[in-house]
Write a protein that holds these residues in place. Structure first.
Motif: not given
Length: 124
Positions: A32-52
């Motif tokens: 979120a701090d690097s400009g991906l503000g959407w990440a703050a609206q999702f859970g850790d698992g969801t962000v990791r799932l998207i990355g995977a």
């Protein structure tokens, strides 16, 4: 056309690998701090799932054809990335971030071209 599809798939793989590794290696707050503000609206698992999913898509664009094992996975991976970028565009539309929708489209279109080419006339 085969060489063109390899180049497009290779460039997409590099972009999605980098994006996926970033999402897997950073915290949501760092994202979120690097400009991906959407990440703050999702859970850790969801962000990791998207990355995977991005890392798997990157691997799927190259490895099956390169290794000659289940090459049909190349267009399947490309289609998966089209779906992923479509979802990302929806999220950015809801957040009223038109510049990010353009970025999603710039990744979606070449992924769709690879899916079309590898499912259709230029299959392995």
């Amino acid at each position: 056309m085969d060489v063109f599809l390899w180049i497009v798939a290779g460039l997409l793989a590099l972009v999605f690998l980098a994006a996926g590794v970033m999402k897997l290696s950073r915290t949501r707050q760092q994202l979120a701090d690097s400009g991906l503000g959407w990440a703050a609206q999702f859970g850790d698992g969801t962000v990791r799932l998207i990355g995977a999913a991005e890392v798997a898509g990157a691997a799927g664009l190259i490895l099956p054809a390169l290794l000659g094992i289940a090459a049909v996975l190349v267009p399947v991976a490309a289609l998966g990335l089209v779906v992923l970028m479509s979802g990302a565009a929806v999220v950015h539309a809801r957040r009223k971030e038109p510049q990010m929708i353009v970025a999603n489209a710039l990744l979606l279109v070449p992924a769709a071209v690879v899916a079309w080419g590898r499912f259709g006339p230029y299959a392995f």
